[in-house]
Motif scaffolding. Structure first.
Motif: not given
Length: 448
Positions: A50-76
């Protein structure tokens, strides 16, 4: 959720995935950014779309998300600039490094250097703005004339992308109603002339002394506000130009750029022309100037018919249904499966223009949220059989003509080759109004 950016402000939109409200977020907000912290990947898709174009800052330092799930979203996401936040020791993890390398424009390790992050985010916002005016994703910038996913429309998008930023003459051809004017507007809007006007002139309405075509004659001087000195001119139905106006247009196109002058300055007009007929055949018939044809046909774009676009028919029908439901405040929002099949079966001789009219009709007549078969003013199955019969008759006629030509008009030998009696052959010829007295004579046709 992320607030929509006010274009009058200098800030942008930023999504912080997995980030708590930290000082660097407050700093961004003070600089005019609209931010939203998102902790749930199930809502992230809707927010990013809904809000792109935008900047997305993703915090991977705490391993809260599946990296595969984040990659799928970044790819789309094509209109999102990704920045990762990690711990220094995570740089030893191959999967983290691969994600940053594949999808991120930058990364920061904790603790976050707020001022540097602000500079990076601001620079990426600028890159997004440049991208929004470029041709890197023409499907997001274009008019509805380029909407769809069929092979033919993807090819058309590629052609438009290649020619838009040039100044070469463009010839648009295609059946009536395919959207040639929409394509011309898209070329103009994606060109360096986008801040100037595009003037559409229907050639069928022009007379030899019509002042709307004064730009064709650099010696013409007009002090009125109607003078066309720059931008783009679309000449619709170029085949309708008189012989005199064809010569004027040819004269304009032949002149060096530094000679296209009048008292008001340089005429810097890009000419786009469109035609619904075969101009090459018109040249052979001596109804269109041969030299002018080659001047106009520098870059030829064939706009596909609606029937060539397959499933795009449904995409376009759904798009226009949504538009008309908002415009007319109607209830119709989607099509039944039977209605979709009807849209796909129909031949659409009027192309996109006919589809728009049909969708407008069903939108106005429907009192429910679903469009069904009865709402369309289109041939149903009984008429479809008639269409199939017509196709069969046309094929049959083509075979008869071909066989007669092969046998130099001799009915008996043509009938024998087809495996039918002479009586059957004459019956078929009468059915299709074919006169069998045309035959080859000394390499050409002669009529007895």
């Amino acid at each position: 959720m992320v607030a929509i950016n006010d274009k009058k402000k200098t800030g942008g939109r930023l999504v912080a995935m997995g980030c708590t409200y930290e000082p660097w977020i407050a700093l961004l907000e003070q600089a005019g950014w609209k931010t939203q912290c998102c902790y749930d990947l199930r809502t992230a898709d809707a927010i990013l779309e809904e809000y792109s174009p935008c900047v997305c800052i993703v915090d991977l330092s705490n391993n809260d998300f599946s990296l595969n799930s984040i990659s799928q979203r970044a790819n789309k996401t094509k209109q999102v600039k990704w920045i990762a936040i990690i711990k220094k020791e995570q740089l030893k993890i191959d999967s983290i490094c691969q994600f940053i390398n594949n999808f991120c424009v930058d990364f920061f390790s904790t603790p976050i250097p707020s001022s540097q992050l602000l500079d990076t985010a601001g620079h990426q916002l600028g890159m997004l703005e440049i991208k929004s005016t470029s041709l890197s994703d023409v499907s997001l910038q274009c008019e509805i004339g380029l909407y769809g996913e069929s092979k033919s429309i993807k090819h058309l998008r590629d052609m438009v992308k290649r020619v838009a930023m040039t100044d070469v003459n463009v010839l648009l051809t295609g059946e009536q109603g395919v959207g040639k004017e929409l394509i011309a507007n898209t070329i103009h809007n994606l060109s360096k002339r986008r801040n100037d006007d595009i003037t559409v002139i229907n050639c069928s309405s022009l007379t030899d002394d019509d002042q709307r075509i004064h730009f064709l004659n650099p010696l013409y001087n007009d002090n009125s506000n109607n003078t066309i000195t720059n931008g783009t001119v679309l000449l619709n139905g170029i085949e309708e130009l008189s012989k005199l106006l064809q010569l004027k247009l040819l004269n304009y196109l032949q002149q060096p750029e530094n000679e296209k002058l009048n008292e008001q300055g340089v005429f810097d007009v890009r000419v786009i022309t469109s035609s619904s007929i075969d101009l090459e055949q018109a040249v052979k018939n001596n109804t269109f100037n041969k030299e002018l044809y080659y001047r106009l046909n520098v870059f030829h774009v064939v706009v596909p018919t609606l029937r060539e676009r397959g499933a795009d028919i449904i995409l376009l029908a759904e798009y226009y249904l949504q538009q008309f439901s908002k415009e007319y405040n109607t209830l119709a929002m989607h099509y039944s499966e039977e209605a979709k099949q009807l849209l796909l079966r129909y031949n659409w001789p009027g192309n996109v223009r006919e589809l728009i009219n049909q969708v407008k009709r069903v939108s106005l007549l429907n009192d429910s949220n679903e469009v069904n078969l009865e709402h369309f003013d289109l041939p149903k199955k009984t008429n479809l059989k008639q269409s199939l019969r017509t196709i069969k008759d046309e094929a049959e006629k083509d075979v008869l003509v071909t066989m007669l030509e092969a046998h130099k008009g001799q009915v008996a030998s043509a009938a024998k080759d087809l495996g039918v009696s002479r009586a059957t052959m004459y019956r078929l010829l009468n059915k299709h109004n074919i006169i069998p007295d045309v035959r080859y004579y000394n390499g050409g046709f002669a009529t007895e």
